[in-house]
Design a protein around this motif. Structure first.
Motif, mmCIF file in Angstrom:
data_model
loop_
_atom_site.group_PDB
_atom_site.id
_atom_site.type_symbol
_atom_site.label_atom_id
_atom_site.label_comp_id
_atom_site.label_asym_id
_atom_site.label_seq_id
_atom_site.Cartn_x
_atom_site.Cartn_y
_atom_site.Cartn_z
ATOM 1 N N ILE A 47 11.573 4.462 -0.352
ATOM 2 C CA ILE A 47 10.321 5.168 -0.606
ATOM 3 C C ILE A 47 9.305 4.204 -1.183
ATOM 4 C CG2 ILE A 47 11.151 5.915 -2.870
ATOM 5 C CD1 ILE A 47 8.805 7.928 -0.580
ATOM 6 N N VAL A 48 8.068 4.344 -0.741
ATOM 7 C CA VAL A 48 6.950 3.596 -1.311
ATOM 8 C C VAL A 48 6.083 4.537 -2.139
ATOM 9 C CG1 VAL A 48 4.877 2.271 -0.784
ATOM 10 C CG2 VAL A 48 6.953 1.936 0.590
ATOM 11 N N ALA A 49 5.707 5.658 -1.533
ATOM 12 C CA ALA A 49 4.846 6.618 -2.221
ATOM 13 C C ALA A 49 4.965 7.983 -1.564
ATOM 14 C CB ALA A 49 3.393 6.150 -2.192
ATOM 15 N N GLY A 50 4.707 9.017 -2.343
ATOM 16 C CA GLY A 50 4.711 10.373 -1.821
ATOM 17 C C GLY A 50 3.561 11.164 -2.414
ATOM 18 N N ILE A 51 3.158 12.220 -1.707
ATOM 19 C CA ILE A 51 2.035 13.032 -2.161
ATOM 20 C C ILE A 51 2.320 14.491 -1.859
ATOM 21 C CG2 ILE A 51 0.760 12.727 0.020
ATOM 22 C CD1 ILE A 51 -1.800 12.512 -1.774
ATOM 23 N N SER A 52 1.935 15.347 -2.776
ATOM 24 C CA SER A 52 2.204 16.775 -2.640
ATOM 25 C C SER A 52 1.284 17.425 -1.617
ATOM 26 C CB SER A 52 2.019 17.465 -3.999
ATOM 27 O OG SER A 52 0.664 17.340 -4.424
ATOM 28 N N TRP A 53 1.537 18.715 -1.337
ATOM 29 C CA TRP A 53 0.738 19.435 -0.355
ATOM 30 C C TRP A 53 -0.751 19.343 -0.657
ATOM 31 C CZ3 TRP A 53 3.653 24.742 -0.897
ATOM 32 C CH2 TRP A 53 4.983 24.585 -0.504
ATOM 33 N N SER A 54 -1.108 19.569 -1.905
ATOM 34 C CA SER A 54 -2.524 19.624 -2.291
ATOM 35 C C SER A 54 -3.131 18.243 -2.460
ATOM 36 C CB SER A 54 -2.663 20.387 -3.600
ATOM 37 O OG SER A 54 -2.034 19.659 -4.647
ATOM 38 N N GLY A 55 -2.268 17.242 -2.630
ATOM 39 C CA GLY A 55 -2.768 15.902 -2.905
ATOM 40 C C GLY A 55 -2.964 15.634 -4.383
ATOM 41 N N LEU A 56 -2.677 16.615 -5.224
ATOM 42 C CA LEU A 56 -2.930 16.467 -6.659
ATOM 43 C C LEU A 56 -1.803 15.722 -7.368
ATOM 44 C CD1 LEU A 56 -4.447 19.964 -7.500
ATOM 45 C CD2 LEU A 56 -5.643 17.803 -7.090
ATOM 46 N N ALA A 57 -0.630 15.695 -6.754
ATOM 47 C CA ALA A 57 0.505 15.010 -7.369
ATOM 48 C C ALA A 57 0.989 13.882 -6.478
ATOM 49 C CB ALA A 57 1.636 15.999 -7.618
ATOM 50 N N THR A 58 1.299 12.748 -7.091
ATOM 51 C CA THR A 58 1.790 11.602 -6.350
ATOM 52 C C THR A 58 2.959 10.950 -7.079
ATOM 53 O OG1 THR A 58 0.187 10.157 -7.455
ATOM 54 C CG2 THR A 58 -0.460 11.068 -5.311
ATOM 55 N N LYS A 59 3.734 10.212 -6.323
ATOM 56 C CA LYS A 59 4.830 9.427 -6.883
ATOM 57 C C LYS A 59 4.818 8.063 -6.217
ATOM 58 C CE LYS A 59 7.960 13.372 -7.588
ATOM 59 N NZ LYS A 59 9.322 13.914 -7.318
ATOM 60 N N TYR A 60 5.227 7.043 -6.966
ATOM 61 C CA TYR A 60 5.251 5.687 -6.445
ATOM 62 C C TYR A 60 6.544 4.980 -6.832
ATOM 63 C CZ TYR A 60 0.241 6.288 -5.702
ATOM 64 O OH TYR A 60 -0.977 6.746 -5.282
ATOM 65 N N ALA A 61 6.986 4.094 -5.965
ATOM 66 C CA ALA A 61 8.062 3.191 -6.344
ATOM 67 C C ALA A 61 7.547 2.261 -7.440
ATOM 68 C CB ALA A 61 8.518 2.377 -5.132
ATOM 69 N N ASN A 62 8.419 1.892 -8.349
ATOM 70 C CA ASN A 62 8.000 1.022 -9.453
ATOM 71 C C ASN A 62 7.404 -0.284 -8.943
ATOM 72 O OD1 ASN A 62 8.776 2.815 -11.459
ATOM 73 N ND2 ASN A 62 10.843 1.986 -11.589
ATOM 74 N N SER A 63 7.908 -0.748 -7.821
ATOM 75 C CA SER A 63 7.478 -2.041 -7.296
ATOM 76 C C SER A 63 6.037 -2.035 -6.793
ATOM 77 C CB SER A 63 8.410 -2.489 -6.172
ATOM 78 O OG SER A 63 8.422 -1.522 -5.128
ATOM 79 N N VAL A 64 5.465 -0.854 -6.565
ATOM 80 C CA VAL A 64 4.099 -0.798 -6.022
ATOM 81 C C VAL A 64 3.107 -0.108 -6.951
ATOM 82 C CG1 VAL A 64 5.065 -0.747 -3.687
ATOM 83 C CG2 VAL A 64 4.316 1.393 -4.757
ATOM 84 N N LYS A 65 3.587 0.419 -8.067
ATOM 85 C CA LYS A 65 2.696 1.108 -9.003
ATOM 86 C C LYS A 65 1.571 0.191 -9.450
ATOM 87 C CE LYS A 65 5.760 4.586 -11.011
ATOM 88 N NZ LYS A 65 6.530 4.991 -12.203
ATOM 89 N N GLY A 66 0.363 0.722 -9.435
ATOM 90 C CA GLY A 66 -0.805 -0.047 -9.840
ATOM 91 C C GLY A 66 -1.401 -0.885 -8.720
ATOM 92 N N ARG A 67 -0.696 -0.994 -7.599
ATOM 93 C CA ARG A 67 -1.202 -1.783 -6.467
ATOM 94 C C ARG A 67 -1.470 -0.918 -5.233
ATOM 95 N NH1 ARG A 67 1.966 -5.486 -4.109
ATOM 96 N NH2 ARG A 67 3.934 -4.434 -4.607
ATOM 97 N N PHE A 68 -0.668 0.111 -5.033
ATOM 98 C CA PHE A 68 -0.801 0.983 -3.860
ATOM 99 C C PHE A 68 -1.320 2.349 -4.290
ATOM 100 C CE2 PHE A 68 2.754 -1.023 -1.015
ATOM 101 C CZ PHE A 68 2.183 -2.279 -1.207
ATOM 102 N N THR A 69 -2.070 2.974 -3.395
ATOM 103 C CA THR A 69 -2.570 4.324 -3.636
ATOM 104 C C THR A 69 -2.380 5.166 -2.379
ATOM 105 O OG1 THR A 69 -4.244 3.489 -5.167
ATOM 106 C CG2 THR A 69 -4.541 5.721 -4.315
ATOM 107 N N ILE A 70 -1.745 6.312 -2.541
ATOM 108 C CA ILE A 70 -1.565 7.242 -1.433
ATOM 109 C C ILE A 70 -2.582 8.370 -1.581
ATOM 110 C CG2 ILE A 70 0.211 8.591 -2.633
ATOM 111 C CD1 ILE A 70 1.565 9.015 0.102
#
Length: 127
Positions: A47-70
């Motif tokens: 996993i790199v990143a995930g986003i909820s139905w509404s787009g209000l919640a996201t999750k990121y792999a530790n390795s990409v936090k602060g660098r990637f945006t979904i």
């Protein structure tokens, strides 16, 4: 299920940026959790990143936090991964995926949670 097509991969130097897009077909896009995964040669898909139905919640792999945006646009049936400060270790095939499961704030996103997959786009970061 939804059909997914990724675009935007390519070759970039370390420190550069790329923007991946995923176009989805199907009327139920807005009711799917969306994710970006990647798989490097000889490694498991992660996993790199995930986003909820509404787009209000996201999750990121530790390795990409602060660098990637979904992000997602439910009106256009698209999900995007903005990748900045790219590193050679980000080199992989990147996949867009959709899950009909509900968003769970407490659980990590797993490959097995997702039931629709794109064919992938290659991202290569040179040092």
């Amino acid at each position: 299920q939804v059909q997914l097509v990724e675009s935007g991969g390519g070759l970039v130097q370390a420190g550069g940026s790329l923007r991946l897009s995923c176009a989805a077909s199907g009327r139920t896009f807005s009711r799917h959790v969306m994710g970006w995964f990647r798989q490097a040669p000889g490694k498991e898909r992660e996993i790199v990143a995930g986003i909820s139905w509404s787009g209000l919640a996201t999750k990121y792999a530790n390795s990409v936090k602060g660098r990637f945006t979904i992000s997602r646009d439910n009106a256009k049936n698209t999900v995007t991964l903005q990748m900045n400060s790219l590193k050679p270790e980000d080199t992989a095939v990147y996949y867009c995926a959709a899950s009909a499961s509900a968003w769970d704030h407490t659980a990590p996103l797993l490959v097995t949670d997702f039931d629709s997959w794109g064919r992938g786009t290659q991202v290569t970061v040179s040092s």
